[in-house]
Design an enzyme around this catalytic site. Structure first.
Site, PDB file in Angstrom:
ATOM      1  N   SER A   1     -19.794  47.021 -36.720  1.00  0.00           N
ATOM      2  CA  SER A   1     -20.924  46.466 -37.479  1.00  0.00           C
ATOM      3  C   SER A   1     -22.245  46.959 -36.895  1.00  0.00           C
ATOM      4  CB  SER A   1     -20.829  44.945 -37.516  1.00  0.00           C
ATOM      5  OG  SER A   1     -21.702  44.395 -38.476  1.00  0.00           O
TER       6      SER A   1
ATOM      7  N   HIS B   1     -19.358  46.235 -43.990  1.00  0.00           N
ATOM      8  CA  HIS B   1     -18.996  45.119 -44.869  1.00  0.00           C
ATOM      9  C   HIS B   1     -19.236  45.471 -46.343  1.00  0.00           C
ATOM     10  CE1 HIS B   1     -19.144  43.325 -40.955  1.00  0.00           C
ATOM     11  NE2 HIS B   1     -20.454  43.384 -40.913  1.00  0.00           N
TER      12      HIS B   1
END
Length: 225
Positions: free
Chosen positions: A120, A161
């Site tokens: 991330s 994501h």
């Protein structure tokens, strides 16, 4: 350079480490950078991410870059087999690295061969600019940042994501990021179950589109003239 960039799921981590170390049976020493998680100690994802890495059975050493002088981090990285940069706030993470000068230390070690794993936020900062993350994370988390330039280990900015399955990052937000920043930035959406990797040997290589969904070779920044 050996890079593994993740969005959330870590199924590619064990094979990457085995390949980087020359075999699956060697116990490695992994540096675990937690600066993106400053102030998030109680968040469930923090414990979950750390548990996934620890479950591999390697020695995991926490690194708080904001508290280290460059010479200290240089010595610490020199004793590692791989560096894992955890998720959290992209802006807090980059601030911790750039205000201390430790961004350059990490880049030097990774370019010299230290395997880099990002999840991330750790994947986003590997690119040339974290500005697109301003719609996912709060830029106020990095008030001392003078610019949003990343580590530039790759020449694209990861948008993690990207499947929009996690409540904080719905499909509408992902579309907005791509629409807002896609004209000025080279963006690479990354779904949570997928990963991207790059090695010096793979520079300039390409894979069929059907394979790129599962694994993609990303050109290393500065390596293609």
């Amino acid at each position: 350079m050996r890079l593994l960039l993740l969005s959330w799921q870590s199924g590619a981590l064990a094979p990457f480490l085995a390949d980087a170390s020359g075999g699956p049976d060697r116990r490695l020493t992994i540096g675990y950078v937690t600066d993106a998680q400053a102030g998030m100690a109680g968040a469930p994802f923090v414990a979950a991410e750390r548990a996934r890495v620890s479950a591999l059975g390697h020695e995991v050493r926490e690194i708080i870059a904001r508290d280290a002088e460059p010479h200290q981090l240089d010595a610490a990285l020199g004793a590692l087999d791989a560096l894992y940069v955890a998720g959290g706030s992209t802006f807090a993470l980059l601030e911790a690295l750039k205000t201390t000068g430790n961004d350059a230390v990490i880049v030097d070690h990774v370019r010299a061969g230290l395997p880099y794993i990002g999840t991330s936020a750790g994947s986003i900062i590997a690119g040339p600019d974290i500005a697109p993350a301003s719609l996912m994370d709060d830029p106020a988390d990095g008030p001392l940042l003078r610019d949003t330039r990343g580590l530039a280990l790759i020449d694209t900015t990861i948008v993690p994501h990207a499947d929009g399955l996690l409540p904080p990052y719905p499909p509408e937000l992902i579309d907005r990021i791509l629409h807002t920043y896609g004209g000025d930035h080279r963006l690479q959406p990354l779904r949570d179950a997928k990963h991207f990797s790059s090695t010096s040997a793979a520079l300039g290589s390409s894979r069929p589109a059907s394979e790129r969904d599962a694994r993609c070779e990303i050109p290393v920044a500065g390596a293609l003239a």
